[in-house]
Design a protein around this motif. Structure first.
Motif, PDB file in Angstrom:
ATOM      1  N   ARG A   1      12.775   4.152  -3.571  1.00 56.90           N
ATOM      2  CA  ARG A   1      12.559   3.162  -4.640  1.00 56.90           C
ATOM      3  C   ARG A   1      13.042   3.711  -5.975  1.00 56.90           C
ATOM      4  N   GLY A   2      12.715   4.965  -6.249  1.00 58.80           N
ATOM      5  CA  GLY A   2      13.132   5.557  -7.511  1.00 58.80           C
ATOM      6  C   GLY A   2      14.634   5.662  -7.634  1.00 58.80           C
ATOM      7  N   ILE A   3      15.298   6.062  -6.544  1.00 63.33           N
ATOM      8  CA  ILE A   3      16.757   6.149  -6.563  1.00 63.33           C
ATOM      9  C   ILE A   3      17.374   4.774  -6.812  1.00 63.33           C
TER      10      ILE A   3
ATOM     11  N   ILE B   1      18.613  13.127   3.450  1.00 63.70           N
ATOM     12  CA  ILE B   1      19.568  13.131   2.339  1.00 63.70           C
ATOM     13  C   ILE B   1      20.432  14.385   2.380  1.00 63.70           C
ATOM     14  N   THR B   2      19.806  15.542   2.632  1.00 61.18           N
ATOM     15  CA  THR B   2      20.570  16.787   2.733  1.00 61.18           C
ATOM     16  C   THR B   2      21.642  16.677   3.808  1.00 61.18           C
TER      17      THR B   2
ATOM     18  N   PRO C   1       0.835  -1.211   0.000  1.00 57.56           N
ATOM     19  CA  PRO C   1       0.000   0.000   0.000  1.00 57.56           C
ATOM     20  C   PRO C   1       0.857   1.244   0.000  1.00 57.56           C
ATOM     21  N   ASN C   2       0.226   2.409   0.225  1.00 56.79           N
ATOM     22  CA  ASN C   2       0.954   3.661   0.339  1.00 56.79           C
ATOM     23  C   ASN C   2       1.984   3.579   1.458  1.00 56.79           C
ATOM     24  N   GLN C   3       3.245   3.961   1.137  1.00 62.25           N
ATOM     25  CA  GLN C   3       4.334   3.821   2.104  1.00 62.25           C
ATOM     26  C   GLN C   3       5.027   5.133   2.438  1.00 62.25           C
ATOM     27  N   GLY C   4       4.573   6.234   1.853  1.00 63.00           N
ATOM     28  CA  GLY C   4       5.162   7.531   2.143  1.00 63.00           C
ATOM     29  C   GLY C   4       6.069   8.016   1.026  1.00 63.00           C
ATOM     30  N   LYS C   5       6.175   9.350   0.896  1.00 60.35           N
ATOM     31  CA  LYS C   5       6.978   9.929  -0.176  1.00 60.35           C
ATOM     32  C   LYS C   5       8.424   9.469  -0.111  1.00 60.35           C
ATOM     33  N   GLY C   6       8.961   9.400   1.115  1.00 58.06           N
ATOM     34  CA  GLY C   6      10.360   9.004   1.252  1.00 58.06           C
ATOM     35  C   GLY C   6      10.630   7.616   0.711  1.00 58.06           C
TER      36      GLY C   6
ATOM     37  N   SER D   1      10.996   7.520   5.760  1.00 60.61           N
ATOM     38  CA  SER D   1      10.052   7.127   4.714  1.00 60.61           C
ATOM     39  C   SER D   1       9.042   8.211   4.357  1.00 60.61           C
ATOM     40  N   GLY D   2       9.042   9.333   5.075  1.00 63.71           N
ATOM     41  CA  GLY D   2       8.077  10.389   4.796  1.00 63.71           C
ATOM     42  C   GLY D   2       8.715  11.582   4.122  1.00 63.71           C
TER      43      GLY D   2
END
Length: 246
Positions: free
Chosen positions: A80-82, A198-199, A70-75, A190-191
């Motif tokens: 995943r994209g990285i 990252i910063t 399900p939805n896991q948060g923007k982070g 994860s949010g």
């Protein structure tokens, strides 16, 4: 030719995703020597976001659609994209229309060959450039609510105190990362606070953050804005935590 990986975390953005993707594929990054791949990470959307993105991808081979359920948060979507990206640089793009993809060219143009640098698109610098003379609300968009603007200013001060680096817009969604640096990170959040983790790790790792002014068209909660006041508190804690902990 180096590649730019554009990661688009998306949650319930059916109304915007196709229009955004059309804008992204039209950005002439090749003029600056970059090919591009586009990774849409559908983060458990409950509307037609995934279907709309997949329809677009059918006729655009540079676009890939990944799904998390399900939805896991923007982070988590960013992570995943990285992980799935293959480019030399990774750029995060929100799935709405607050930002102008043509500003990719501004971010890419600020890269310094051979240097360890990450480029952030500063909305406050972009607004300040448009406004002449003295103002108490430096860099605030006329349609931006006071609370989010103030939170951004406080996070700028907090980052300066903790890391000795002034970043005028730590909350910007346009961050261009050197792929090797971010893929090597063990990202734990994860949010929305993942941006700040990252910063923090970039700064501690000796990667310099360069800012460039970008355009910005704010939207409100009624238009689908998902970040909340509590996320500002979490951002403060995240920057503090990763200043002293790996």
């Amino acid at each position: 030719m180096p590649m730019l990986s554009i990661v688009i975390p998306a949650y319930n953005e059916e109304a915007f995703i196709a229009t955004l993707l059309e804008q992204v594929v039209k950005v002439p990054t090749e003029k600056l020597g970059f090919t591009k791949e586009i990774l849409v990470v559908n983060d458990g959307s409950k509307d037609g976001t995934e279907a709309a993105a997949k329809r677009f991808a059918e006729s655009h081979p540079s676009v890939r659609v990944l799904t998390q359920v399900p939805n896991q948060g923007k982070g988590k979507a960013v992570r995943r994209g990285i992980a799935e990206s293959t480019g030399d640089y990774v750029l995060i793009q929100d799935a709405d229309l607050e930002y102008d993809p043509q500003d990719y060219l501004v971010l890419l143009g600020a890269l310094e060959k051979g240097g360890k640098v990450s480029v952030y698109g500063s909305r406050t610098m972009g607004q300040a450039r448009l406004k002449k003379g003295f103002t108490l609300f430096w860099g605030r968009h006329a349609e931006q609510e006071f609370g989010p603007w103030l939170a951004g200013q406080l996070l700028t001060l907090w980052t300066l105190l903790l890391y000795g680096t002034r970043i005028t817009d730590t909350l910007t969604a346009y961050k261009l990362y050197p792929a090797q640096a971010v893929r090597a990170m063990e990202i734990q959040t994860s949010g929305f606070e993942t941006d700040h983790e990252i910063t923090a790790k970039l700064l501690r790792g000796g990667v310099r953050v360069v800012e460039v002014p970008i355009a910005y068209h704010p939207r409100g909660v009624e238009e689908g804005k998902k970040i909340r006041p509590i996320d500002g508190v979490i951002a403060v804690w995240t920057l503090l935590k990763y200043r002293f902990s790996s």
